[in-house]
Design a protein around this motif. Sequence first.
Motif, PDB file in Angstrom:
ATOM      1  N   GLY A 260       0.817  -1.209   0.000  1.00  0.00           N
ATOM      2  CA  GLY A 260       0.000   0.000   0.000  1.00  0.00           C
ATOM      3  C   GLY A 260       0.852   1.260   0.000  1.00  0.00           C
ATOM      4  O   GLY A 260       2.079   1.226   0.169  1.00  0.00           O
ATOM      5  N   LYS A 261       0.210   2.396  -0.173  1.00  0.00           N
ATOM      6  CA  LYS A 261       0.913   3.683  -0.265  1.00  0.00           C
ATOM      7  C   LYS A 261       1.596   3.985   1.059  1.00  0.00           C
ATOM      8  O   LYS A 261       0.960   4.034   2.118  1.00  0.00           O
ATOM      9  CB  LYS A 261      -0.105   4.781  -0.609  1.00  0.00           C
ATOM     10  N   GLY A 262       2.911   4.167   0.996  1.00  0.00           N
ATOM     11  CA  GLY A 262       3.682   4.472   2.205  1.00  0.00           C
ATOM     12  C   GLY A 262       3.642   3.360   3.253  1.00  0.00           C
ATOM     13  O   GLY A 262       3.885   3.612   4.428  1.00  0.00           O
ATOM     14  N   GLY A 263       3.318   2.126   2.804  1.00  0.00           N
ATOM     15  CA  GLY A 263       3.285   0.986   3.733  1.00  0.00           C
ATOM     16  C   GLY A 263       2.025   0.918   4.583  1.00  0.00           C
ATOM     17  O   GLY A 263       1.907   0.098   5.504  1.00  0.00           O
ATOM     18  N   GLU A 264       1.024   1.746   4.217  1.00  0.00           N
ATOM     19  CA  GLU A 264      -0.176   1.870   5.050  1.00  0.00           C
ATOM     20  C   GLU A 264      -0.957   0.555   5.127  1.00  0.00           C
ATOM     21  O   GLU A 264      -1.429   0.146   6.179  1.00  0.00           O
ATOM     22  CB  GLU A 264      -1.068   2.983   4.471  1.00  0.00           C
ATOM     23  N   ARG A 265      -1.102  -0.113   3.952  1.00  0.00           N
ATOM     24  CA  ARG A 265      -1.908  -1.335   3.941  1.00  0.00           C
ATOM     25  C   ARG A 265      -1.250  -2.437   4.771  1.00  0.00           C
ATOM     26  O   ARG A 265      -1.907  -3.159   5.519  1.00  0.00           O
ATOM     27  CB  ARG A 265      -2.048  -1.802   2.484  1.00  0.00           C
ATOM     28  N   LEU A 266       0.076  -2.579   4.639  1.00  0.00           N
ATOM     29  CA  LEU A 266       0.788  -3.620   5.383  1.00  0.00           C
ATOM     30  C   LEU A 266       0.692  -3.381   6.887  1.00  0.00           C
ATOM     31  O   LEU A 266       0.555  -4.325   7.670  1.00  0.00           O
ATOM     32  CB  LEU A 266       2.258  -3.680   4.940  1.00  0.00           C
ATOM     33  N   ARG A 267       0.736  -2.104   7.287  1.00  0.00           N
ATOM     34  CA  ARG A 267       0.583  -1.793   8.718  1.00  0.00           C
ATOM     35  C   ARG A 267      -0.803  -2.220   9.215  1.00  0.00           C
ATOM     36  O   ARG A 267      -0.953  -2.745  10.318  1.00  0.00           O
ATOM     37  CB  ARG A 267       0.795  -0.290   8.972  1.00  0.00           C
ATOM     38  N   GLN A 268      -1.821  -2.004   8.366  1.00  0.00           N
ATOM     39  CA  GLN A 268      -3.189  -2.416   8.724  1.00  0.00           C
ATOM     40  C   GLN A 268      -3.283  -3.938   8.844  1.00  0.00           C
ATOM     41  O   GLN A 268      -3.883  -4.470   9.780  1.00  0.00           O
ATOM     42  CB  GLN A 268      -4.176  -1.924   7.659  1.00  0.00           C
ATOM     43  N   VAL A 269      -2.661  -4.650   7.888  1.00  0.00           N
ATOM     44  CA  VAL A 269      -2.626  -6.125   7.938  1.00  0.00           C
ATOM     45  C   VAL A 269      -1.960  -6.576   9.238  1.00  0.00           C
ATOM     46  O   VAL A 269      -2.427  -7.491   9.924  1.00  0.00           O
ATOM     47  CB  VAL A 269      -1.865  -6.703   6.711  1.00  0.00           C
ATOM     48  N   GLY A 270      -0.859  -5.886   9.597  1.00  0.00           N
ATOM     49  CA  GLY A 270      -0.127  -6.229  10.825  1.00  0.00           C
ATOM     50  C   GLY A 270      -0.967  -6.028  12.072  1.00  0.00           C
ATOM     51  O   GLY A 270      -1.038  -6.914  12.937  1.00  0.00           O
TER      52      GLY A 270
END
Length: 309
Positions: A260-270
Amino acid sequence: MTGFAQVPEGFRSGFACFVGRPNAGKSTLTNALIGSKIAITSSRPQTTRHAIRGILHRPDAQLVVVDTPGLHKPRTLLGSRLNDVVRETWAEVDVIGFCVPADQPVGRGDEFIAGELRSVANRTPVLGIVTKTDLARPEQIAERLTQVTGLMDFAEVVPCSAVDGFQVDLLADLLVARLPEGPPLYPDGELTDEPEETLVAELIREAALEGVRDELPHSIAVVIQEMVPREDRPESAPPLLDVHATIYVERPSQKGIVIGKGGERLRQVGSDSRRQIEALLGTKVYLDLHVTVAKDWQRDPRQLRKLGF
């Protein structure tokens, strides 16, 4: 033997499995029967990739429910292997539940599965289960029951809803009635025999599946690299488990979607998966996620082996 109580006379124990086309509600029904989340669920078809076993303990019986992937027309080597998992499971259980959703008409996929099941129905009882009644009107449910009854000669046909609990206990009774008499197969209190690493990987994959585009779900795999307790914690602090996991995708463009943009999606997954993992394991978790491209892994026998298929 530790963990096994005195077994009453007439106690039954054995295995049941749910089959059906992808997204027929098998995993949600498994969780409802067990009373705990042991199988991941998603609105995405073909979410389930392993035969996950959940254990229902009752005073009169122990029912081991095997949640299988959806049987489908395979387009990849992974798809073929998932179908093999389903057929191998059929051969080993005491009773089979064929799930058809109440809110969708019976289709060619259901007819295909019924055709496959007729060959095992002479030795293993098959129950027709109309799932998701909470999503259907009464006349839809009646129509679906009629259609399902016409698919094959079922031992029983029962409508139920895993979401609002409608007839879930009745379904458990019908499954238990078809188990052989015998002692429990697992110690009391055990809800699954899956390794914790498998369940944790599945929870991360479930979080990664949320809100992604249709082409991506089949391309996502998760491998736990390491799960170790943090050693340098002060005595006053609660225990912390370090979990290092890799999310595999097939193409660089998919990697961008997952991060995701700026790592946003991966942080949400985490954060979404960490909550679920902490609830499962009963401990605080530090979750470290990496996304890696494994080109066309669904079609590559060597990479499938590496990813556990």
